[in-house]
Write an enzyme that holds these catalytic residues in place. Structure first.
Site, short mmCIF file in Angstrom:
data_model
loop_
_atom_site.label_atom_id
_atom_site.label_comp_id
_atom_site.label_asym_id
_atom_site.label_seq_id
_atom_site.Cartn_x
_atom_site.Cartn_y
_atom_site.Cartn_z
N ARG A 53 -11.05 -21.98 -111.83
CA ARG A 53 -12.00 -22.48 -110.86
C ARG A 53 -11.59 -23.79 -110.41
NH1 ARG A 53 -17.12 -25.93 -111.77
NH2 ARG A 53 -18.06 -26.13 -109.70
N MET B 101 -34.89 -30.48 -115.78
CA MET B 101 -36.10 -30.21 -115.29
C MET B 101 -37.35 -29.63 -116.22
SD MET B 101 -36.89 -30.06 -112.23
CE MET B 101 -38.35 -29.70 -111.33
N GLU C 43 -20.36 -16.78 -111.45
CA GLU C 43 -19.12 -17.38 -110.87
C GLU C 43 -17.79 -16.49 -111.50
OE1 GLU C 43 -20.04 -21.62 -109.59
OE2 GLU C 43 -21.51 -20.86 -111.27
N ARG D 147 -28.45 -36.92 -108.90
CA ARG D 147 -27.82 -37.40 -107.68
C ARG D 147 -28.86 -37.22 -106.53
NH1 ARG D 147 -23.54 -32.57 -107.36
NH2 ARG D 147 -23.42 -32.30 -109.85
N HIS E 215 -28.93 -22.30 -104.90
CA HIS E 215 -28.41 -22.61 -106.10
C HIS E 215 -29.06 -23.77 -106.59
CE1 HIS E 215 -24.85 -22.71 -109.07
NE2 HIS E 215 -25.26 -23.85 -108.97
N LEU E 216 -29.89 -23.75 -107.88
CA LEU E 216 -30.69 -24.73 -108.24
C LEU E 216 -30.33 -25.20 -109.66
CD1 LEU E 216 -33.89 -23.99 -106.53
CD2 LEU E 216 -32.37 -25.41 -105.42
N HIS F 55 -20.29 -25.21 -104.79
CA HIS F 55 -20.88 -23.86 -105.33
C HIS F 55 -20.59 -22.68 -104.43
CE1 HIS F 55 -24.13 -26.86 -106.44
NE2 HIS F 55 -23.45 -26.96 -107.70
N ILE G 259 -32.36 -23.86 -112.72
CA ILE G 259 -33.70 -23.94 -112.14
C ILE G 259 -34.03 -22.89 -111.47
CG2 ILE G 259 -35.23 -25.24 -110.55
CD1 ILE G 259 -33.41 -27.83 -111.31
N GLY G 260 -33.33 -22.20 -110.63
CA GLY G 260 -33.75 -21.29 -109.77
C GLY G 260 -34.12 -19.93 -110.46
N GLU G 261 -33.10 -19.81 -111.50
CA GLU G 261 -33.33 -18.40 -112.57
C GLU G 261 -34.55 -18.68 -113.44
OE1 GLU G 261 -29.53 -17.57 -114.23
OE2 GLU G 261 -28.48 -18.06 -112.28
N ASN G 262 -34.99 -19.99 -113.60
CA ASN G 262 -35.77 -20.20 -114.79
C ASN G 262 -37.16 -20.68 -114.39
OD1 ASN G 262 -34.36 -18.95 -117.22
ND2 ASN G 262 -32.90 -20.57 -116.38
N ASN H 57 -28.39 -28.40 -112.19
CA ASN H 57 -28.19 -29.61 -112.43
C ASN H 57 -27.62 -30.35 -111.32
OD1 ASN H 57 -28.28 -32.19 -114.03
ND2 ASN H 57 -26.13 -32.04 -114.48
N ASN I 291 -12.38 -22.49 -116.59
CA ASN I 291 -13.23 -23.64 -115.68
C ASN I 291 -13.04 -24.87 -116.58
OD1 ASN I 291 -14.90 -25.25 -114.42
ND2 ASN I 291 -16.56 -23.74 -114.55
P1 AMP Z 1 -27.35 -25.34 -114.72
O1 AMP Z 1 -26.67 -26.50 -114.19
O2 AMP Z 1 -27.09 -24.45 -113.58
O3 AMP Z 1 -27.04 -25.19 -115.84
O4 AMP Z 1 -28.84 -25.70 -114.57
C1 AMP Z 1 -29.37 -26.92 -115.37
C2 AMP Z 1 -30.93 -27.28 -114.93
O5 AMP Z 1 -31.55 -25.84 -115.09
C3 AMP Z 1 -31.33 -28.22 -115.86
O6 AMP Z 1 -32.30 -29.11 -114.90
C4 AMP Z 1 -32.43 -27.45 -116.68
O7 AMP Z 1 -33.60 -28.15 -116.95
C5 AMP Z 1 -32.84 -26.30 -115.98
N1 AMP Z 1 -33.60 -25.31 -116.44
C6 AMP Z 1 -32.98 -24.48 -117.58
N2 AMP Z 1 -33.99 -23.61 -118.05
C7 AMP Z 1 -35.02 -24.09 -117.34
C8 AMP Z 1 -36.58 -23.52 -117.58
N3 AMP Z 1 -36.99 -22.54 -118.41
N4 AMP Z 1 -37.36 -24.24 -116.77
C9 AMP Z 1 -37.26 -25.00 -115.67
N5 AMP Z 1 -35.83 -25.63 -115.58
C10 AMP Z 1 -34.76 -24.83 -116.42
#
Ligand code: AMP
Length: 397
Positions: free
Chosen positions: A91, A284, A384, A241, A208-209, A180, A332-335, A211, A7
């Site tokens: 990718r 986040m 992915e 964004r 898909h949440l 995505h 964000i979605g996972e955490n 950055n 990637n």
């Molecule tokens: P990604 O682009 O998929 O790597 O996601 C990045 C985003 O996930 C950033 O805004 C991080 O702050 C958020 N993120 C990662 N871990 C957590 C968490 N434990 N709680 C809230 N947001 C998180």
């Protein structure tokens, strides 16, 4: 059967080496600061500590060479020789209207990816550099391109067209493409597997949440609408964004502040969204912490994000005339149990009931709605790289 997934970004390169006999990851890594002072490669063989090597990496070809050397290293590598490498999957961000699925790279494919550069001027050139460097270093190994836009090529025309004069679409291909796609595809199909139902029978909204964020309506396994569009700013607010905006605001600001397109683009892509609203951070975690501490603008950014997600879920339930499952994925979605809770609580009119205990979970596959919830809500960590590896193997078997 070993498959390498690449990637390539403009100044970085991520890689993962898979053993496709059991889909396990043998090694992965990141080449950082390509063409910038302080470049280095971080490499991890599964089961070992990460090793970091600082070295000059002036371009992507050197970055790819460093990757192959790391994979061949006798202590930290995972390949005895490059002949063990069955194929390489790349990718590619934009495949325009040409690619609705992954393809083996040849001269025509390279030209077609090049033609999509105006549609993704920041990403496609980097992706191309990675493919070309790999072709030079491994001329006998098949290369496969997997497109972020491909999954969304099933959208109906009424969903992807914009209401500007039709000839602009004909001349310049201005339409919704969506991004995505590999992630939305993976989590929708994985959700169907978890639910034990054929994906063809399901209406799913995938969120898909990260950055960057996008929300997709997946009806019967096909993308029928998605929140990102021609570019990567519409939909919900993202790290930096702006998300959905009335285009006349853009015109008004350009006039008022005497901004050219480059500056305006910078504001929309890099200074807006969660960062622009909160004034704190694009991350986040920082924003959640500040909101908890009573910061009003952080709270507003959080509310805007959750409200935007909810609106899209509602709209896509209407677009599909039904809804069986909502899937959360990416950082964000996972955490973030807070974001998921705030989104789902206000969707009770759909018969959704949150299981608060299960919703506390992080980064794992889990159903977060109660057993009597009319719509299943779940978390599915995205993968992915695995989709790219699988497509690569399938096309080169
Ligand atoms: P990604 O682009 O998929 O790597 O996601 C990045 C985003 O996930 C950033 O805004 C991080 O702050 C958020 N993120 C990662 N871990 C957590 C968490 N434990 N709680 C809230 N947001 C998180």
């Amino acid at each position: 059967m070993k498959v390498l997934v690449i990637n390539c970004g403009s100044s970085s390169l991520k890689y993962q080496l898979f053993d496709m006999t059991d889909e396990s990851v043998l090694a992965k890594g990141l080449v950082e600061r390509i063409g910038i002072e302080g470049s280095r490669i971080k490499h991890t063989k599964t089961g070992q500590d990460t090793v970091i090597k600082n070295m000059p990496i002036p371009d992507h070809k050197v970055g790819i060479k460093a990757t192959l050397d790391a994979l061949l290293d006798k202590d930290h590598g995972a390949l005895g020789s490059l002949d063990e490498l069955h194929a390489v999957g790349h990718r590619v961000v934009h495949g325009g209207e040409k690619f609705s699925s992954s393809v083996v790279v040849n001269k025509e494919v390279l030209e077609a990816i090049e033609e999509c550069v105006p549609l993704a001027p920041l990403h496609n050139p980097a992706n191309l550099m990675g493919i070309k460097a790999m072709m030079e270093l491994l001329p006998e190994t098949p290369q496969v391109a997997v497109f972020d836009t491909a999954f969304h090529q099933t959208m109906p025309k009424h969903a992807y067209m914009y209401g500007v004069p039709y000839h602009y679409y004909e001349e310049y291909k201005t339409r919704r493409y969506g991004f995505h796609g590999t992630s939305h595809y993976y989590v929708a199909y994985r959700a169907a597997e978890i639910l034990g139902k054929p994906v063809e029978d399901l209406k799913i909204v995938t969120c898909h949440l990260g950055n960057g964020s996008s929300i997709t309506a997946v009806d019967g396994g096909k993308s029928v609408d998605t929140s990102l569009g021609f570019g990567t700013v519409p939909g919900v607010i993202m790290g930096t964004r702006c998300g959905e905006i009335d285009p006349t605001v853009v015109l008004y600001l350009m006039e008022k502040e005497n901004l050219d397109t480059k500056l305006m683009s910078h504001i929309l892509h890099k200074e807006s969204g969660i960062l622009g609203i909160s004034g704190i951070s694009s991350d986040m975690r920082d924003v959640e912490e500040a909101a908890e501490g009573g910061n009003e603008r952080a709270k507003l950014a959080l509310d805007m994000l959750c409200y935007g997600i909810r609106k899209h879920i509602g709209a896509y339930a209407a677009a599909m005339n039904g809804l069986d499952a909502i899937v959360f994925t990416a950082g964000i979605g996972e955490n973030s149990s807070l974001v998921r809770e705030k989104v789902l609580e206000e969707l009770s009119f759909l018969g959704i009931k949150v299981d608060y205990e299960k919703n506390k979970s992080r980064g794992k596959e889990v159903i977060i709605s109660t057993e009597d919830s009319k719509v299943v809500a779940m978390v599915v960590p995205t993968n992915e790289e695995l989709v790219i590896a699988k497509d690569t193997l399938e096309l080169t078997k």
